[in-house]
Write a protein that holds these residues in place. Structure first.
Motif, short mmCIF file in Angstrom:
data_model
loop_
_atom_site.label_atom_id
_atom_site.label_comp_id
_atom_site.label_asym_id
_atom_site.label_seq_id
_atom_site.Cartn_x
_atom_site.Cartn_y
_atom_site.Cartn_z
N GLU A 21 -12.59 -24.27 37.97
CA GLU A 21 -13.10 -23.55 39.12
C GLU A 21 -12.13 -22.44 39.50
N VAL A 23 -10.62 -20.45 42.65
CA VAL A 23 -10.45 -20.75 44.06
C VAL A 23 -10.07 -19.49 44.80
N TRP A 30 -4.15 -24.77 47.34
CA TRP A 30 -3.76 -24.13 46.07
C TRP A 30 -2.65 -23.14 46.30
N ARG A 125 -7.67 -25.04 37.98
CA ARG A 125 -8.06 -24.14 39.07
C ARG A 125 -7.28 -22.83 38.89
N CYS A 126 -7.98 -21.71 38.89
CA CYS A 126 -7.34 -20.42 38.70
C CYS A 126 -7.56 -19.53 39.91
N CYS A 151 -3.05 -20.19 36.75
CA CYS A 151 -3.95 -21.34 36.66
C CYS A 151 -3.13 -22.59 36.89
#
Length: 177
Positions: A21, A23, A30, A125-126, A151
């Motif tokens: 995903e 974000v 994050w 998550r990137c 990421c």
């Protein structure tokens, strides 16, 4: 002999996208506060052990790793074209692929999860960082800067018998490819 349908193959291939995903950079979860940033070697290398991820083997603690895409790991004099960076886990004698980054034909070089044993236990998550990261105790500089494309991989804990996680860069036409 059972014949495989194209629909089944499409469903199997599509399962990898559910773990990835993008974000929003301002998402407070994050990157994870304990995430450590690593960078792929600039040129062909033997697997490089990420020692700081291996010190608590067998304690069931997940790891959070920040990795820039392969193009960000290349220096101005070293193009990312034809390079592949892999993140592997050494279980006994075997390096098991976890994720990879390479420059594809469409220019996408974000990290991708590798199908296999750890796919269901690895999350990706990137995003582009919204602020500077924490100060590195050794260098005195931030671990990452605002505006960096990174990421975050959430990796499953290492068992007591597992050696660790490794990064390796391969070059098309070079050793190993």
């Amino acid at each position: 002999v059972m014949k495989r349908s194209p629909l089944l193959l499409l469903l199997l291939l599509g399962t990898t996208t559910t773990l990835f995903e993008f974000v929003h950079a301002n998402d407070p979860s994050w990157p994870h506060p304990t995430a450590l940033k690593f960078t792929c070697p600039n040129q062909y290398s033997s697997p490089v052990k990420l020692s700081s991820l291996s010190s608590d083997r067998g304690k069931n603690i997940p790891k959070y790793v920040l990795l820039p895409p392969i193009s960000a790991s290349s220096s101005p004099t070293s193009s990312a074209e034809g390079k592949l960076c892999t993140l592997t886990r050494l279980n006994g004698k075997f390096h098991i692929p976890i994720a990879k980054s390479y420059v594809s034909f469409n220019g996408n070089d974000a990290w991708q999860l590798s199908p296999g044993k750890y796919l269901s236990r690895t999350f990706l998550r990137c995003a582009t960082t919204a602020s500077d990261g924490p100060t590195n105790a050794i260098t005195g500089a931030p671990d990452y800067l605002s505006g960096e494309e990174l990421c975050q991989l959430t990796l499953s804990p290492l068992g007591a018998a597992h050696d660790g996680y490794y990064l390796r860069t391969l070059s098309f036409g070079g050793p190993g490819l």
